[in-house]
Design a protein around this motif. Sequence first.
Motif, PDB file in Angstrom:
ATOM      1  N   LYS A 177       0.854  -1.216  -0.041  1.00  0.00           N
ATOM      2  CA  LYS A 177      -0.027  -0.114  -0.003  1.00  0.00           C
ATOM      3  C   LYS A 177       0.951   1.313  -0.077  1.00  0.00           C
ATOM      4  O   LYS A 177       1.822   1.341   0.601  1.00  0.00           O
ATOM      5  CB  LYS A 177      -0.679   0.041   1.348  1.00  0.00           C
ATOM      6  CG  LYS A 177      -2.120  -0.625   1.154  1.00  0.00           C
ATOM      7  CD  LYS A 177      -3.118   0.116   0.386  1.00  0.00           C
ATOM      8  CE  LYS A 177      -4.402  -0.400   0.091  1.00  0.00           C
ATOM      9  NZ  LYS A 177      -5.445  -0.553   1.170  1.00  0.00           N
ATOM     10  N   CYS A 178       0.520   2.110  -0.884  1.00  0.00           N
ATOM     11  CA  CYS A 178       1.480   3.434  -0.745  1.00  0.00           C
ATOM     12  C   CYS A 178       0.397   4.533  -0.856  1.00  0.00           C
ATOM     13  O   CYS A 178      -0.730   4.537  -1.197  1.00  0.00           O
ATOM     14  CB  CYS A 178       1.954   3.433  -2.480  1.00  0.00           C
ATOM     15  SG  CYS A 178       2.968   1.870  -2.614  1.00  0.00           S
ATOM     16  N   PHE A 179       0.867   5.799  -0.404  1.00  0.00           N
ATOM     17  CA  PHE A 179       0.099   7.044   0.094  1.00  0.00           C
ATOM     18  C   PHE A 179       0.630   8.014  -0.588  1.00  0.00           C
ATOM     19  O   PHE A 179       1.872   8.628  -0.607  1.00  0.00           O
ATOM     20  CB  PHE A 179       0.024   7.177   1.388  1.00  0.00           C
ATOM     21  CG  PHE A 179      -0.400   5.728   2.112  1.00  0.00           C
ATOM     22  CD1 PHE A 179      -1.626   5.650   2.474  1.00  0.00           C
ATOM     23  CD2 PHE A 179       0.448   4.758   2.456  1.00  0.00           C
ATOM     24  CE1 PHE A 179      -2.211   4.423   3.192  1.00  0.00           C
ATOM     25  CE2 PHE A 179       0.034   3.497   3.023  1.00  0.00           C
ATOM     26  CZ  PHE A 179      -1.382   3.322   3.378  1.00  0.00           C
ATOM     27  N   ARG A 180      -0.156   8.848  -1.348  1.00  0.00           N
ATOM     28  CA  ARG A 180       0.310  10.321  -1.684  1.00  0.00           C
ATOM     29  C   ARG A 180      -1.035  11.114  -1.385  1.00  0.00           C
ATOM     30  O   ARG A 180      -2.066  11.045  -1.724  1.00  0.00           O
ATOM     31  CB  ARG A 180       0.536  10.348  -3.160  1.00  0.00           C
ATOM     32  CG  ARG A 180       1.943   9.717  -3.328  1.00  0.00           C
ATOM     33  CD  ARG A 180       2.078   9.796  -4.863  1.00  0.00           C
ATOM     34  NE  ARG A 180       3.279   8.705  -5.036  1.00  0.00           N
ATOM     35  CZ  ARG A 180       3.712   8.248  -6.168  1.00  0.00           C
ATOM     36  NH1 ARG A 180       3.255   8.602  -7.242  1.00  0.00           N
ATOM     37  NH2 ARG A 180       4.851   7.363  -6.136  1.00  0.00           N
ATOM     38  N   ASP A 181      -0.682  12.264  -0.793  1.00  0.00           N
ATOM     39  CA  ASP A 181      -1.544  13.582  -0.436  1.00  0.00           C
ATOM     40  C   ASP A 181      -1.588  14.594  -1.410  1.00  0.00           C
ATOM     41  O   ASP A 181      -1.094  15.524  -1.265  1.00  0.00           O
ATOM     42  CB  ASP A 181      -1.185  14.279   0.907  1.00  0.00           C
ATOM     43  CG  ASP A 181      -2.253  14.735   1.156  1.00  0.00           C
ATOM     44  OD1 ASP A 181      -3.491  14.983   0.673  1.00  0.00           O
ATOM     45  OD2 ASP A 181      -2.219  15.795   2.435  1.00  0.00           O
ATOM     46  N   GLU A 182      -2.115  14.120  -2.675  1.00  0.00           N
ATOM     47  CA  GLU A 182      -2.103  14.996  -3.727  1.00  0.00           C
ATOM     48  C   GLU A 182      -3.543  15.580  -4.311  1.00  0.00           C
ATOM     49  O   GLU A 182      -4.615  14.547  -3.610  1.00  0.00           O
ATOM     50  CB  GLU A 182      -1.631  14.383  -4.766  1.00  0.00           C
ATOM     51  CG  GLU A 182       0.036  13.877  -4.876  1.00  0.00           C
ATOM     52  CD  GLU A 182       0.845  15.074  -4.588  1.00  0.00           C
ATOM     53  OE1 GLU A 182       0.486  16.300  -5.174  1.00  0.00           O
ATOM     54  OE2 GLU A 182       1.840  15.194  -4.114  1.00  0.00           O
ATOM     55  N   ASP A 183      -3.692  16.428  -4.919  1.00  0.00           N
ATOM     56  CA  ASP A 183      -5.016  16.714  -5.427  1.00  0.00           C
ATOM     57  C   ASP A 183      -5.194  15.816  -6.553  1.00  0.00           C
ATOM     58  O   ASP A 183      -4.465  15.514  -7.440  1.00  0.00           O
ATOM     59  CB  ASP A 183      -5.012  18.129  -5.911  1.00  0.00           C
ATOM     60  CG  ASP A 183      -4.722  19.019  -4.882  1.00  0.00           C
ATOM     61  OD1 ASP A 183      -5.530  19.152  -3.708  1.00  0.00           O
ATOM     62  OD2 ASP A 183      -3.804  20.152  -4.967  1.00  0.00           O
TER      63      ASP A 183
END
Lengths: 590, 590
Positions: free
Chosen positions: A219-225
Amino acid sequence: MLRTHTCGQLRSEHIGQDVTLCGWVESKRDHGGSVFIDLRDRYGLTQVVVGPPEADSALIDSAGRVGTESVILIRGKVSPRLEGKVNEKLDTGEIEVRCEHYEVLNPCPTPPFTPSQQELPGEDLRLKYRFLDLRRPAMLRSLELRSRIIKIMRDYFAEHNFIDVETPILGRSTPEGARDYLVPSRVHPNSFYALPQSPQLYKQILMVAGFDRYVQVAKCFRDEDLRADRQPEFTQLDMEMSFVDQDDVMNMIEGLVQRTAKELKGTDVTLPLPRMTWDESMRRFGTDAPDLRFGMEIVDITPIAATCEFRVFRGAADGGGFVRGIRLEGQATEFSRKRIDELTEYVKQDFGAKGLAWFRVEDDGKLWSPTSKNFTAEQLQQIGEALEAKPGDLLMFLADTWEVTCKGLAGLRKRLGAELKLYEPDAMSYSWVTNFPMFEHDPEEQRWVAMHHPFTAPLTEDLDKLKEDPAACRAQAYDLVINGSEAGGGTIRIHNGETQQQVFELLGIDEQTARDRFGFLLDALKYGAPPHGGIALGVDRWVMLFAGLDNIREVIAFPKTQKASDLMTEAPGEVDAKQLKELHLRTVKV
Amino acid sequence: MLRTHTCGQLRSEHIGQDVTLCGWVESKRDHGGSVFIDLRDRYGLTQVVVGPPEADSALIDSAGRVGTESVILIRGKVSPRLEGKVNEKLDTGEIEVRCEHYEVLNPCPTPPFTPSQQELPGEDLRLKYRFLDLRRPAMLRSLELRSRIIKIMRDYFAEHNFIDVETPILGRSTPEGARDYLVPSRVHPNSFYALPQSPQLYKQILMVAGFDRYVQVAKCFRDEDLRADRQPEFTQLDMEMSFVDQDDVMNMIEGLVQRTAKELKGTDVTLPLPRMTWDESMRRFGTDAPDLRFGMEIVDITPIAATCEFRVFRGAADGGGFVRGIRLEGQATEFSRKRIDELTEYVKQDFGAKGLAWFRVEDDGKLWSPTSKNFTAEQLQQIGEALEAKPGDLLMFLADTWEVTCKGLAGLRKRLGAELKLYEPDAMSYSWVTNFPMFEHDPEEQRWVAMHHPFTAPLTEDLDKLKEDPAACRAQAYDLVINGSEAGGGTIRIHNGETQQQVFELLGIDEQTARDRFGFLLDALKYGAPPHGGIALGVDRWVMLFAGLDNIREVIAFPKTQKASDLMTEAPGEVDAKQLKELHLRTVKV
């Protein structure tokens, strides 16, 4: 089990058996004093008949009142359907179960929507009542496919001796790259964990630790629009190998592609897959993820344009720009002016092009357009020859910077490929793009940024260019492309501390910052790091591609909206003041 | 691949072949003008000889200077070892490789410690340089075992038609249970996600969605003060089934236990596994996770104690307490007074017992102790009979509340079982404990709390007790116990909204709070929820048990310390002010 069989299991060979089924009431209808229920579970649909002589009138009455989507249990005998009533479309269509006992395990009031209704409700309602939406066979199938694809991947790498290692979710924030999701620490005031954007550094550490072959569905995470095809959390098949060059990694993945295509589609993929350098891909397709299911390659006619009187072409050519085009086979008379105008708007709006030039190839092979008077016959002939134009073809051109011609023509190509049905709906194409540039120049921040990530090794022959000409320095980087989408990206990593420092410097990360953020990696590279490389495959993307879907939320059980909300659980939500206090935090009212 | 073979691959059948090996220099020694290198990789160790005639003096010199743990590549011919030099302990012990070409791929300065050193450095140093620590064969083996166990689990459930579904990591905070890790939202100011303590609600939703059989190897998170065997993030094999009762779930897991034992240990486990109610387990073993590898069951002698003159026993019996004991077979003369004093201290310190009474069984079968004069001969005989005492045995008793006698005797039993070697080191025992109480009373908060979780269904026959007598209400709950450790816990869930509301009320969660926190679950239960249940197995625990390890950090690649720190990456760490500002947060200085 409460049941003896599933709703997808009974066939004519079961006729005469007493069975118990459980499931959801998909539909019911009264007919000739009996109630006919279509009983559904994950495995299929079975027709249950509640009627005389097996059922008395009380039973028939109560079955007649059951609500759609109620959960019931029935017992009865498997019977042949009446002649002419066999349903060929249904696996269980030869039989029905004549109900002797009937029990409502859980009733259901009228739901906001039913899984079997023809027209889908809006996506927001579907996401809020995801437990109803997931009952739709299409959702179940796509999540079954997902489960299957991941199983194929895991089995494949296990057979090739990869160790499945779980890397931490609570990691350290490394601001290079996208925005991190942070997790405040309670034990360490004013300190934060970060959710991983990828297990990149951990897997490199595992190589330094001698694990040799690592794999993980991570699982990977990116706080992008969020764009339409992104999610705040996404899934990668992440792998890494030691003592390899890029061919070794690509060969390993090609075996997986071949197996997946065979198991899911029954098709034989010939190996090795087509490989193309990044330069070539930009030249021929205007993108680093070319869709090879069809031709319509980009042709550069700048040298011809440089000689013509057509201001748009001539201006671009003289100003260091490019004139490039594509050929729409046999479309000369198919495309109305209106349709061409639409495409012109499209390249203007979406790619900043200044316009779209076009030529029709007449029956005599000559090019005609409203602007063809600005070209000599010879020039028109040269253009036709460059694009291998035949009578009835339509030619389209952009005259602009290299970047705009790339993006605009790639966009046109993608759109026209679909609209003109230039490939079979279930066709699949797999290929590699290699030799990516190491760096891109960020005009806003006025600095070099890593095209893949800062741990990517340059091509051995380009090592010198690291200092002299970063723009020309190519990477040992390779993307897997399926149907014009990036389905995976990998690189050979830097295994040498000095080169790593050099790349950090180039990216504007000074020694102290590098030490602070990546000290453990630099240590690891110091104490016996083997040559190593790997790749990450986008699992969500793979499922979309193999399922033929174009919305990522259709392949994730509980996706978030474009505003990163979960409409079912209403996450994110407010928390108690006590929780924040324990975390030594105060919110700033907005 | 840079190598032709791994360092664990070459045998006498390869003699005469030209090979290339890559690996780490485990050790080197000079002998008779040659340099002998033990070259190591994940797969094994191969002896490389750099000496004449194949190697010239420059090569020999440079090999002589290579540092331990450097990464090298060598080419040479596989040769038989000299007679008498064959190393039987090594798979590659029949051969050596005579080096013709030698290359340092990455040199290594003297590392903080070497993987092959006899004595382990302190754990902090091992965790800081985890890439060195993971090179130790013991660490590699335990992570290989972990990978294998997870593969066995996944294959097993796939064969049984379970769908592997990924549930979200970014979820909603539900303060019931342990403390949540929070993730501030940037898009939604003053809102937070929570990392899941388990996928409990999502898997129930999947059952409501008709998925029928769900499985996932799931990361779970708890922000608790850490005990020795806990981690802030841990891994569960999580599964759920529809239309089942608890026997169905237990049967499914028993098949997995049987297969795992067969594949990892080569042992045949007889099914069904022993099952014991929670009451019985507390009575016989003082714990809900009894170690069945040995006997030494607890015997209650309260009725006898109630008649004696020994103040300690009589007082406990008269005051509503209990006198219970265990028998240490043949240990009468083995245990010194000093050792008994140590055990007395242990039960006082660790379990709050007031003391430890004991009797020796003399050769004539009579019980003796410093306090035996307070007992009649008949009472002593009754005690002996109750514990089936034989000459040479030692009997130990606690006189206290039910809880203290349970905990103290379970603690003693566990400790003595290990110290007295009452079981083979590789013995494994598997069993179930069932019929747990639904609720425990929290004396601090003066309220009922769920023993498992608030979604657990009561036993059907205890439904009435929900209101009348919560303490006596038993749950459809079952724990898998391996070697005295809880290896998994599951329950049948409430599938009916009314019962769920009733349980929430009993737990002091009012209707509005229930709606706020679990509204989607209540909705789901309303719109057609099937009967369902499942279990979660502790993956870290399984690996520890099958590896025979007792430190959870030995089965996790990158564990955190008891202060929830990662000593290698130095997580958690400080973050930029800009990051906090984007999250609408301010830290409170401590």
